[in-house]
Design an enzyme around this catalytic site. Structure first.
Site, mmCIF file in Angstrom:
data_model
loop_
_atom_site.group_PDB
_atom_site.id
_atom_site.type_symbol
_atom_site.label_atom_id
_atom_site.label_comp_id
_atom_site.label_asym_id
_atom_site.label_seq_id
_atom_site.Cartn_x
_atom_site.Cartn_y
_atom_site.Cartn_z
ATOM 1 N N SER B 130 0.610 128.760 57.646
ATOM 2 C CA SER B 130 1.533 128.109 56.709
ATOM 3 C C SER B 130 0.957 126.774 56.263
ATOM 4 C CB SER B 130 2.859 127.879 57.443
ATOM 5 O OG SER B 130 3.643 126.912 56.780
ATOM 6 N N TYR B 154 6.618 123.627 64.469
ATOM 7 C CA TYR B 154 6.208 124.883 63.829
ATOM 8 C C TYR B 154 4.788 124.764 63.265
ATOM 9 C CZ TYR B 154 6.174 128.533 60.196
ATOM 10 O OH TYR B 154 5.844 129.585 59.384
ATOM 11 N N LYS B 158 1.406 126.773 64.431
ATOM 12 C CA LYS B 158 0.571 127.541 63.488
ATOM 13 C C LYS B 158 -0.870 127.028 63.509
ATOM 14 C CE LYS B 158 3.356 130.635 61.631
ATOM 15 N NZ LYS B 158 3.118 132.074 61.927
#
Lengths: 331, 331
Positions: B130, B154, B158
């Protein structure tokens, strides 16, 4: 202040502990307790209160024992080195990744427990990373915003440690600073099998009147700082105001970009032609190939602006070795 | 070819599976078996051989079940989303980091077992990363060598997944490609609480004759691609020659940089003033602050040169939505 040093029996760890013991303080704050841990038992310096013990950082209970006393300043230097992490995939990930994560997580749990008691526990954590987080191809000078694409498992584990350090700091569980050390030169001790070993041995061995092998051409350039500078980085990271760092907690340390030829000329200036004559050229294709993937030069603006300082010449790096390891005597 | 899709019940996962079923092949190779896993049971498309089951990717045995059949192509789309990973620290790390690492490690173990049998097991692994791996401040356009300093847990998870993917690929355990998806627009379905939700809802809701809330100024710029483009990225990553990637296995996907004003003008061209009139401006300081930390524009040269393609205008993004979700009908 209670200070914990993890990896206290290693080369840099021992020098850091000796310096803390000599100063009796870090950043002007008296050190009242020193906790020293490593996989082999470190030595608690005479006259210092505290304890020293041997443990595997990835073993159950290891992090708990380190953090239970709520040290206010934590130096995390423990790691499986590059060559071993490449040879033993599982061990590298277990010590360098899981060990680091277990430590960070234990600090988080302790900070949550402290909050539950209406207290605050938010130690400064200084994490030693490495320029091995970078992988070729590189620009001529690697800037502070260059991406981390490691070419070793060791570099991968350090880059992951950096990300965890930044996230745990951002979330407020501790106050972390990651420092990417240059290649440490001159490493004291015996020649080892690290591919980078020759950068130190071509100086250290001749300074001790012994032969040394140079496996690469004179034109090879690399990024260096002395063991004394490394200890300086650690202590500066321990006391730095972290406010200006924001969420970007990991810093490439300043260093000195020098070619092998420049190293040799500095040796000549300090110890004469007879020292230089002890360097035997023995090209090694494997080492040449490995070294070709390494960083040559950084533009470490950010760390410099934050007050981190390294040597400005190789003569200085050699003089530090002569002072700290050879009691000031050049053969 | 045996294809495994992890996270097959999510929005992109479902579209990917539908496309594979419609084509019956990936990159010209017939798909003989489809294994679908998600935390809620995915649907195996009619007429496809294979199986679909529900599991927690971080639970014991989950990776084993996925890899035992030695799928040759693995899409890893499973993740706790940004908001939840921020709200539930443990769950985010458990699913997004541990789940990914358990999967990669199981593939490695299977590849070692295969080697022990004199066989080879080295699947292509497509990992959805992402643009959340990046954190402000940014240059005007973020280049392919910009560093990853995530501002969420998050994004951290990632970025760590990317590093693991690259290292496991470098070591030869699998052949990985990480793709950093732009914000997917127009997301079908109901409005959700994601801070990025308005980028979709200000188009999707008016296209369905409903009101939508715009919490930020018209000048906000962001990086978008359609769900159809996302599926295209995944399939291209599945069949790409990975030789030119070298050790740099993670790629920022192309997308379209557009301001909210440009989104609205595209909506006007496709659906008229009456659609635009359904957008209600309701400034929200919290969302404005979050969005200010997000990337606005990338210069995704590397992925473009490798053949990844996104939409070139917002009119096109809206038309994709009208075709794929509204059966071609604009109200």
């Amino acid at each position: 202040m209670h200070v914990l040093v993890i990896g206290a029996a290693g080369m840099v760890g021992r020098k850091l502990v000796a310096r803390i013991a000599a100063d009796g303080a870090v950043g002007g704050r008296p050190v009242t307790k020193l906790s020293l841990m490593d996989v082999i038992a470190p030595q608690l310096p005479e006259g210092m209160a505290g304890e020293a013990w041997a443990a595997d950082i990835s073993a159950g209970g290891a992090a708990d024992r380190m953090i239970a006393g709520r040290p206010e300043l934590i130096f995390h230097l423990a790691a499986i080195v590059s060559g071993e992490a490449e040879a033993d995939f599982d061990k590298g990930y277990r010590i360098n990744l899981d060990g680091t994560r277990l430590l960070f997580e234990e600090i988080r749990q302790e900070s949550l427990r402290a909050a539950g008691e209406g207290a605050e526990y938010k130690p400064r954590v200084v994490f030693t990373s490495s320029i091995a987080v970078f992988g070729a191809p590189f620009p001529d000078a690697i800037g502070d915003e260059f991406f981390t694409t490691p070419l070793t498992s060791y570099g991968t584990q350090k880059a992951i440690g950096e990300l965890l350090l930044a996230d745990y700091s951002r979330r407020g569980f501790f106050d972390g600073v990651g420092i990417r050390l240059p290649t440490i030169c001159i490493r004291p001790g015996l020649p080892n099998k690290a591919a980078s070993g020759f950068f130190s041995s071509i100086l250290r061995e001749p300074l001790a009147g012994k032969e040394a092998v140079l496996p690469v051409p004179d034109t090879v350039m690399h990024w260096h700082a002395s063991p004394r500078a490394a200890v300086g980085f650690l202590l500066h990271a321990a006391t730095l105001d972290t406010e200006p760092l924001g969420a970007r907690r990991n810093l490439t340390m300043p260093g000195l970009a020098a070619t092998v030829a420049e190293q040799i000329e500095a040796l000549r200036r300090v110890a004469g032609d007879k020292a230089v004559a002890l360097i035997r050229r023995e090209p090694d294709e494997t080492i040449m190939r490995i070294v070709a993937g390494w960083p040559r030069r950084f533009d470490a603006k950010r760390a410099e602006s934050l007050g981190f300082q390294a040597e400005k010449s190789f003569d200085e790096i050699i003089r530090v070795h002569v002072e700290d390891e050879l009691m000031g005597k050049v053969p």
